[in-house]
Enzyme design. Structure first.
Site, mmCIF file in Angstrom:
data_model
loop_
_atom_site.group_PDB
_atom_site.id
_atom_site.type_symbol
_atom_site.label_atom_id
_atom_site.label_comp_id
_atom_site.label_asym_id
_atom_site.label_seq_id
_atom_site.Cartn_x
_atom_site.Cartn_y
_atom_site.Cartn_z
ATOM 1 N N ASP A 61 17.271 -17.671 120.584
ATOM 2 C CA ASP A 61 18.687 -18.458 120.438
ATOM 3 C C ASP A 61 19.746 -17.207 120.588
ATOM 4 O O ASP A 61 19.596 -16.279 120.153
ATOM 5 C CB ASP A 61 18.820 -19.193 119.201
ATOM 6 C CG ASP A 61 19.855 -20.172 119.154
ATOM 7 O OD1 ASP A 61 20.830 -19.873 119.479
ATOM 8 O OD2 ASP A 61 19.472 -21.223 118.695
ATOM 9 N N CYS A 169 4.939 -34.950 133.461
ATOM 10 C CA CYS A 169 6.126 -33.931 132.852
ATOM 11 C C CYS A 169 7.442 -34.783 132.814
ATOM 12 O O CYS A 169 7.619 -35.819 132.990
ATOM 13 C CB CYS A 169 6.089 -33.142 133.948
ATOM 14 S SG CYS A 169 7.206 -33.330 135.451
ATOM 15 N N CYS A 186 25.756 -34.005 120.408
ATOM 16 C CA CYS A 186 25.718 -34.087 119.103
ATOM 17 C C CYS A 186 27.041 -33.735 118.526
ATOM 18 O O CYS A 186 27.397 -34.294 117.509
ATOM 19 C CB CYS A 186 24.587 -33.204 118.441
ATOM 20 S SG CYS A 186 22.978 -33.641 118.411
#
Length: 254
Positions: A61, A169, A186
């Site tokens: 991250d 997949c 979001c």
């Protein structure tokens, strides 16, 4: 490796499971799982994998902890605001379980680095929040023959599937990313924090089952969850012969 007395006590509730036992616990301690994204999905996944005794956890991250993250990204605390997410996650994992080795990657995965990063791991968890990253992870795991868990959440809903080499997949279902702006993020549409916790925990469970070679995985299946209406649905999937990645007439080779 032979379990120490302290490890036998720490993992005792797991070891008494016939699906785990001492051998299974040793297998977990010798396993490596990579979690891409230390956010809403990655937080519960990392916490439960660490508590279960997965010996090596990789955390990818590039973001810093923001106040708005704390509603759902439970691995980060108020005192972590402004800190690198990978360092915040590493601190919590080591506090939960000093047995776990944590490898941090304070960067964003891209086409140039992802294959090198995932190459050392036994299982990959996709905890990202954008479509380009999800397609990138799918494609890289296909080329590197790596199993991985896909997860996606928005509002009160979530979906997850597990890819094993040779199974359906992500591109078999979703050919390519949607046009920019077609699906809200979001930050635009919102997310209930418990949805992230539930789905990330399922992803951790899929990783543990894979490492132990026990139970049934979400391969060739898509689990859809709607918390607002408390609906759980499993959709059976088939490999798409027209998939541009793994189909009969492939179009993607790198």
């Amino acid at each position: 490796m032979k379990l120490s007395n302290e490890q036998i006590e720490r993992y005792s509730r797991q070891i008494i499971l016939k699906e785990v036992g001492g051998k299974g616990q040793e297998k977990l301690l010798n396993s490596k799982v990579l979690v891409i994204g230390a956010g809403g999905l990655g937080s519960p996944a990392l916490l439960y994998l660490a508590a279960a005794g997965v010996g090596t956890l990789g955390v990818v991250d590039e973001d810093m902890v923001d106040l708005s993250n704390l509603q759902r990204q439970i691995i980060h605390f108020s005192t972590d605001v402004g800190k690198e997410k990978v360092l915040s996650a590493k601190e919590k994992i080591e506090n939960i379980n000093p047995d776990v080795k944590v490898i941090t990657y304070n960067k964003r995965v891209n086409a140039g680095n992802i294959r090198d990063i995932i190459g050392e791991y036994d299982f990959i968890i996709d905890g990202t929040d954008n479509f380009p990253a999800k397609f990138l992870i799918n494609d890289a795991c296909f080329f590197e023959n790596k199993p991985y868990s896909h997860g996606g959440i928005l509002r009160f809903q979530g979906q997850t599937m597990t890819f094993l080499p040779g199974s359906t997949c992500y591109r078999c279902i979703f050919n390519s990313p949607p046009p920019k702006g077609a699906v809200p993020s979001c930050s635009e549409a919102g997310i209930i924090g418990s949805m992230a916790g539930l789905l990330g925990t399922i992803q951790a469970s899929e990783a543990i089952k894979y490492l132990l070679l026990k139970g049934e995985l979400l391969t060739n299946k898509l689990l859809f969850i709607d918390l607002l209406n408390l609906e759980f649905r499993v959709i059976n999937l088939k490999k798409n012969k027209n998939c541009p990645l793994c189909g009969e007439n492939r179009e993607i080779f790198e």
